[in-house]
Design a protein around this motif. Structure first.
Motif, short mmCIF file in Angstrom:
data_model
loop_
_atom_site.label_atom_id
_atom_site.label_comp_id
_atom_site.label_asym_id
_atom_site.label_seq_id
_atom_site.Cartn_x
_atom_site.Cartn_y
_atom_site.Cartn_z
N GLN A 477 46.00 43.70 44.56
CA GLN A 477 45.80 42.87 43.40
C GLN A 477 45.17 43.36 42.35
O GLN A 477 45.92 43.48 41.19
N GLU A 499 48.47 30.45 44.37
CA GLU A 499 47.74 31.91 44.46
C GLU A 499 48.25 32.59 43.53
O GLU A 499 47.57 33.54 43.13
N THR A 503 45.57 34.40 41.03
CA THR A 503 45.28 35.85 41.21
C THR A 503 45.99 36.59 40.21
O THR A 503 45.44 37.28 39.48
N ARG A 740 41.08 35.96 48.69
CA ARG A 740 40.16 35.56 47.67
C ARG A 740 38.84 36.26 47.77
O ARG A 740 38.46 36.89 46.97
N LEU A 743 39.37 39.89 47.17
CA LEU A 743 39.56 40.40 45.57
C LEU A 743 38.10 40.23 45.08
O LEU A 743 37.77 40.93 43.94
#
Length: 992
Positions: A477, A499, A503, A740, A743
């Motif tokens: 990411q 998403e 993101t 998530r 991240l």
């Protein structure tokens, strides 16, 4: 409901986007017509003109019509020509359709183009790549494996080369000198892992000219959902070998095998008792027993057979819900040796299990209270100060050994209970190799983390590989968010649109197909047992194979693909198997899967990247009536409408199980019906499938109890399909939460990584290292002053301590006696010390000369920051392991992690300043004649751990064994130099 109503009136956002882009398609086609008369030799000159206009400041958006039209002409000039791509001759027959032009514009605008399989995404990417390459900053196509990167570069290469652009391709195994020209090309193809690893390697080099990448300007990610969603659960890691310690697998593995043997016997006995209770009409007591068996061995065959009975599964689920509400599940678990929770992927020992492993020694599985033990040592007046240091070190070592033992035991329990051979991994050539859960490919460079891979190696009786240390790491990411403009393409993105935007700030645009989709997707068939399902699958394959239709059988594991293969062999049906054990001929197998009568079994078709083209005679008519109507088809004319009920031709997709992610199922289905071909698909399921058993079985079991007849009869009902879709959504939500969570934690490290890598780049890029030295010296002297003054009056300041600390670092008298202490403030004192440090640099510069001083500073700063960063990563891993426990104290683990990591980062930067400056003035510089032979660097390894854990190691080259002449000093022993620190934190750091 309101969204649907507004969409029907005003059109959806996707509709409005397509309407806007169709207007630009007309512009492109108009420019294309105006270019008639140009020759292939004119194309490079046209490109040069566009490059100049971009350099002069003209926006790329204004050049879309001309750039896309030029690519279209380049494709037209190539029609009929042949050249090899990935060792297969390709005949060029492609000129972009209007929908492909729309897809290209979506990619240029930095969005995701959702295009169905067979719609030519590889060709679509050439147009935005060409346009963005005109800026001469590099444009990149990132795909999922080396084969596709090489194939696409060779297949599309003539399109770019005819336009005058240079092309590169990154492949695993290339050295830095090979990679640099590939990155320097206008357009570069490669895999997500190689691009990410090169970024990490670039921030480990000792010279700026050794870097291979040149920034992150524009990239298109192929199979974007696979790379940015599925693979984003785990980070990229550069690691190297460290001193290995015995993890105790040899001792623990036989004990764990014995534990599982006892549990198997116990669960079988419990199920037998439950069967007797059911026969006696004691349903509630039987439900508790079956719940107990489920928590002890959820995949026990005898248990699963009992749960097939009408209403049994719902009865057990109801009993479990009652125990959970009353918070008394521990009462159910008391008789078990351990408890397995498949949904949370965890396993826990019970008191009975601990007693079996270590009879009469329950303390063997309890970590000692280290703080209490250390406090007792400090309070013991019988011990001298030296003895107290020794006892404290012994306490630390006992704690570390016990912690490692418990960690290894937990890893072994997981290895035996939650990971299956030929499903999660395979054993080849004496190695445990992970199978990618999304693509079915082998991942020989990756390892499960947290000691799990070593536990699997011990379980399978192969050599347990050595431990490693993380040198550099980044999540996918955060790597891809570095690009100035990012785009993606896939056939299945809309289910993860939220998403993608949350993101990566990527919108998804669904591109219509060039031809109507004529594939019929039949409702799922669900059976009570796996065996019934497999029998039905084989019967269906027999019937369809007899008609000459090609069949693609999709499985979710190596084990299932081999079960289906054995059953087909017994029936005498020729077939091909494509899974992690038979992947060498992948492209050939997939290409031939559309030939008449072909039967192909494939484990997870995601990301294969090779179209399945139908052979002669597979489609029965010249054109197809299916779905849209119209065409020339004798079959339809003989029996109008019959094709809608039972598709007679085209590729038949037969799924043997639903995947956790709907996208994977959609990718399998999407193999049929490309470019308007007819086809059909159907999934065969059972209540014993993992997805149904863990997430959707209660609802489906209720439906089967209500409508099911014969146990072997399947259910085909809309409620079943919806229940399965809901189960998949629950799993997708859980996996999205994992990503998530990952991240959020990596974002904390990412800010620190940016600071460290920016500092490295400054050290590498600046000819004069003086600014970096001045910043470090000022930061260090400020810290020294804060510690020595600590808010008291000047006459109470620690002048001796400050002078000693300064002298120890800079090897110079700070001149504190010359200062007027009365009325002196902290700022003045810090300024004085900074000036002394500056003069000390001038002295060193005069001693060594400008060139040698520059080399020394760069070497010292880089070596120190790299070592400190490695230690910091290890410290963050340790903090991360236990930070979740703070939730029990009503504290947010993420907030706590941010605070802890910030504190550790400040300490790391302070240690960098102190140690680098001390080393700068202590280093003995040798001339070229005096220099020793170059020291061999430790090997490092780039790898990506499996999704079930973040971290871990990879197979490492074994370091040469050196003979030791002096007594070995343990890493946690006091350092022999007398500093009072642990050896690993002092002199031992130099040997790491």
């Amino acid at each position: 409901m309101l969204d649907k109503l507004l969409g029907s009136i005003f059109g959806t956002k996707n509709d409005r986007e397509l309407k806007r882009l169709r207007a630009r398609v007309d512009e492109i086609n108009s420019v294309f017509e105006q270019l008639k008369g140009i020759t292939a030799a004119d194309l490079p000159r046209k490109t040069e003109e566009l490059v100049k206009r971009v350099a002069d400041g003209e926006p790329l958006d204004d050049l879309v019509p001309e750039a896309f039209a030029l690519v279209k002409w380049s494709c037209k000039f190539l029609v009929g020509k042949e050249w090899p791509a990935a060792d297969q001759m390709q005949r060029w027959q492609m000129v972009p359709f209007d929908v492909q032009l729309i897809g290209g514009m979506v990619l240029h605008e930095g969005k995701i183009a959702e295009m169905r399989t067979g719609e030519g995404k590889t060709l679509v990417a050439t147009m935005p790549l060409y346009l963005n390459a005109l800026a001469k900053k590099g444009a990149q196509l990132i795909t999922v494996n080396d084969y596709l990167a090489r194939r696409d570069r060779e297949w599309m290469g003539p399109v770019y080369e005819q336009l005058g652009l240079t092309l590169g391709c990154i492949q695993q195994g290339m050295g830095p000198e090979e990679r640099q020209p590939q990155y320097a090309a206008d357009v570069t193809y490669g895999t997500n892992n190689e691009f990410g690893f090169d970024y990490l390697r670039d921030n480990m080099v000792g010279r700026m000219e050794d870097k291979v990448q040149r920034g992150h300007h524009y990239a298109i990610v192929d199979e974007v959902d696979s790379i940015l969603i599925d693979e984003a659960r785990t980070p990229l890691i550069i690691s190297g070998p460290v001193e290995s310690e015995d993890k105790g697998y040899d001792q623990l593995t036989p004990m764990v095998k014995r534990l599982f043997s006892h549990q198997t016997v116990l669960v079988n006995r419990i199920v037998e008792e439950a069967e007797r209770m059911l026969a006696d009409g004691k349903e509630q007591d039987a439900a508790v027993k079956l719940l107990q068996a489920r928590r002890g061995a959820p995949k026990n065959k005898r248990l699963m057979k009992v749960e097939r009975g009408e209403g049994i599964k719902r009865m057990v689920d109801s009993a479990e819900g009652a125990f959970r509400r009353d918070k008394t599940l521990h009462e159910v678990d008391e008789d078990l040796y351990f408890v397995i929770d498949e949904q949370s992927h965890s396993i826990g020992l019970t008191d009975k299990g601990r007693e079996l492993l270590a009879p009469g020694k329950p303390e063997s599985f309890v970590l000692p209270e280290l703080s209490e033990e250390l406090g007792a040592i400090d309070r013991d007046e019988r011990l001298s100060p030296k003895e107290k240091i020794h006892e404290r070190e012994q306490a630390y070592q006992r704690y570390a050994r016990k912690s490692d033992m418990l960690h290894s035991l937990q890893a072994l329990l997981k290895a035996f209970s939650l990971f299956e051979k030929d499903v999660d991994y395979v054993v080849q050539d004496g190695r445990v190799i992970i199978v990618d859960e999304f693509t079915g490919r082998l991942m020989p460079g990756r390892r499960f983390s947290d000691g799990l891979h070593g536990a699997l190696e011990s379980k399978e009786g192969v050599t347990v590989q050595g431990e490693t240390q993380t040198f550099a790491t980044i999540t996918l990411q955060n790597y891809f968010r570095m690009y100035e403009k990012l785009a993606g393409m896939t056939g299945t993105a809309i289910t993860s649109a939220a998403e993608f935007f949350g993101t990566y700030k990527l919108d998804v645009v669904t591109i219509p197909t060039n031809e109507p989709v004529r594939r019929i997707d039949y409702p799922d068939l669900i059976y009570r047992t796996r065996n019934d399902k497999y029998d039905a699958v084989i019967t269906e394959i027999e019937e369809q194979h007899a008609t000459g239709r090609p069949i693609l059988v999709g499985t979710t594991s190596v084990d299932v693909s081999e079960v289906i293969s054995r059953m087909l062999r017994r029936k005498g049906i020729n077939h091909k198997v494509l899974n992690a054990k038979h992947h060498q001929q992948e492209a050939e197998v997939v290409t031939n899967a559309g030939q008449p009568g072909a039967v192909t079994i494939a484990t997870n078709m995601a990301g294969r990247g090779t179209d399945i083209k139908l052979g002669d005679g597979v489609v029965k008519g010249e054109e197809c009536y299916l779905v849209s109507g119209g065409g020339k088809c004798a079959h339809w004319e003989e029996q109008p409408g019959r094709c809608n009920e039972e598709v007679p031709c085209g590729l038949y997709i037969l799924g043997t199980e639903r995947h956790e992610a709907r996208r994977i199922d959609d990718q399998l289905r999407g193999r049929s019906g490309r470019q308007g071909d007819p086809g059909s698909s159907r999934f065969y399921l059972s209540l014993e499938d993992d997805l149904m058993r863990l997430f959707g079985s209660e609802r489906v079991a209720s439906i089967m109890d209500r409508w099911g007849g014969d146990d072997k009869e399947p259910i085909e009902h809309g409620l079943v399909t919806r229940a399965i879709a809901n189960a998949q959504r629950r799993v997708e939500v859980r996996n999205a939460e994992i990503r998530r969570h990952l991240l959020e934690y990596d974002d904390v490290m990412n800010k620190q990584r940016e600071v460290v890598y920016t500092l490295r780049d400054r050290v590498l890029a600046e000819q004069d290292p003086r600014p970096v030295y001045d910043e470090a010296a000022q930061g260090l002297t400020d810290s020294m002053v804060r510690q020595a003054t600590a808010g008291r009056r000047p006459d109470e300041w620690d002048w001796d301590g400050l002078a000693g600390e300064f002298q120890l670092t800079f090897l110079a008298d700070p001149g504190l006696d010359e200062l007027n202490h009365r009325g002196l403030d902290q700022a003045t004192l810090a300024r004085h010390l900074t000036e002394v440090a500056s003069r000390r640099y001038d002295e060193r510069l005069e001693e060594l000369g400008e060139e040698l001083m520059g080399h020394l500073c760069r070497h010292v700063f880089l070596r120190t920051i790299d070592a400190k960063w490695r230690d910091h990563l290890h410290a963050l891993d340790s903090v991360r392991e236990g930070i979740g426990l703070r939730a029990y104290g009503q504290k947010d683990p993420l907030v706590e992690y941010k605070q802890e990591s910030f504190r550790l980062f400040e300490e790391m930067m302070g240690e960098f300043q102190k140690e680098s400056l001390a080393l700068l003035f202590r280093a003995q510089v040798r001339t070229a004649d005096e220099q020793r032979k170059p020291v061999r660097r430790q090997p490092v390894h780039a790898f990506k751990p499996a999704a079930d854990g973040a971290g871990g190691g990879a197979e490492q080259p074994q370091p040469a064994q050196a003979r030791r002449t002096e007594e070995k000093v343990g890493r946690n022993d006091p350092c022999p130099c007398g500093s009072g620190k642990k050896y690993k934190k002092c002199c031992g750091r130099k040997t790491d």
